[in-house]
Design an enzyme around this catalytic site. Structure first.
Site, PDB file in Angstrom:
ATOM      1  N   SER A   1      -6.050  -3.477   0.829  1.00  9.57           N
ATOM      2  CA  SER A   1      -4.669  -3.291   1.255  1.00  9.57           C
ATOM      3  C   SER A   1      -4.583  -3.025   2.755  1.00  9.57           C
ATOM      4  CB  SER A   1      -4.021  -2.140   0.473  1.00  9.57           C
ATOM      5  OG  SER A   1      -3.952  -2.450  -0.908  1.00  9.57           O
TER       6      SER A   1
ATOM      7  N   GLU B   1      -2.612  -6.666  -4.684  1.00  5.51           N
ATOM      8  CA  GLU B   1      -2.801  -6.353  -6.104  1.00  5.51           C
ATOM      9  C   GLU B   1      -2.689  -7.624  -6.940  1.00  5.51           C
ATOM     10  OE1 GLU B   1      -3.918  -3.566  -6.663  1.00  5.51           O
ATOM     11  OE2 GLU B   1      -3.101  -2.147  -5.217  1.00  5.51           O
TER      12      GLU B   1
ATOM     13  N   GLN C   1      -4.698  -9.148  -8.708  1.00  8.20           N
ATOM     14  CA  GLN C   1      -5.328  -9.159 -10.033  1.00  8.20           C
ATOM     15  C   GLN C   1      -4.307  -8.937 -11.135  1.00  8.20           C
ATOM     16  OE1 GLN C   1      -5.813  -6.758  -7.780  1.00  8.20           O
ATOM     17  NE2 GLN C   1      -5.514  -4.749  -8.729  1.00  8.20           N
TER      18      GLN C   1
END
Length: 217
Positions: A16, A87, A89
């Site tokens: 991030s 994010e 995934q």
């Protein structure tokens, strides 16, 4: 040529933070990006780093067509030069296909950031699709470390410091979860296989019967 780039790694490896750095660098050059995220620890519609940095983002809820969303922004007169998906995934495979379509049909770079495998060492569906479709896969070079000091390669889910291997694939939590709460910890493969977290390792070190000891005659 525009690319779909997948930046992967374990928790705590700076995914991030890198996403925010790419956003900063490109916006500083006058480019305008669109950021998608899903289930960020800072809450809905946020992209955050453990270093304390945070920015607004579009929550990529289940069923949201990412390609159609970008097209709608452009049709309304907005400007989108690139897309960031953090994010990743947690995205559905179909949404990963939509990210690839943004690259191919709209000629813009897409930077996706995510964890490859879950707490059971199984591929997330979104990450699997990224591995299948990405033009380039970058494994982040900032190495997260297991409690033993070895390179961490696996993500573990914990409850009260104890590693668990059952449950839903997606449960929002963070590293250093409080006692009794769902938390996550990065481990080397050896200690993930042994289900030995930092908390259980400390408990074992305090035990009077860690290893059998025999007195030499």
């Amino acid at each position: 040529m525009p690319e779909l780039v997948f930046f992967s790694g374990t928790m705590d490896c700076g995914k991030s933070t890198l996403a925010l750095q790419i956003e900063h660098n490109r916006s500083a050059r006058g480019l305008q990006g669109l950021i998608f995220t899903r289930d960020d620890r800072a809450g809905e519609g946020r992209l955050s780093s453990r270093l304390g940095l945070v920015t607004e983002a579009v929550e990529a809820r289940e069923g949201l067509d990412l390609y159609a969303y970008v097209v709608a922004q452009l049709t309304a007169g907005g400007r989108v030069d690139y897309v960031i998906a953090d994010e990743a995934q947690f995205l559905a495979p179909l949404q990963i296909d939509q990210l690839a379509r943004i690259v191919d049909d709209l000629d813009m770079d897409v930077f996706a950031f995510g964890i490859t495998t879950d707490f059971r060492t199984k591929l997330f569906p979104g990450s699997q699709r990224l591995v299948e479709l990405a033009d380039r896969i970058e494994v982040l070079q900032v190495e997260a470390l297991c409690w033993c000091g070895s390179r961490a390669t696996h993500n573990a889910r914990t409850v009260g410091g104890q590693m668990v291997v059952e449950g839903a694939q997606v449960v929002v939590g963070d590293v250093n979860g409080l006692d009794g709460e769902v938390g996550y910890e990065v481990l080397c493969r050896r200690h993930h296989r042994r289900r030995m977290t930092a908390a259980t390792a400390r408990a074992g070190a305090l035990s009077p019967d860690v290893l059998p000891v025999t007195t030499a005659p």
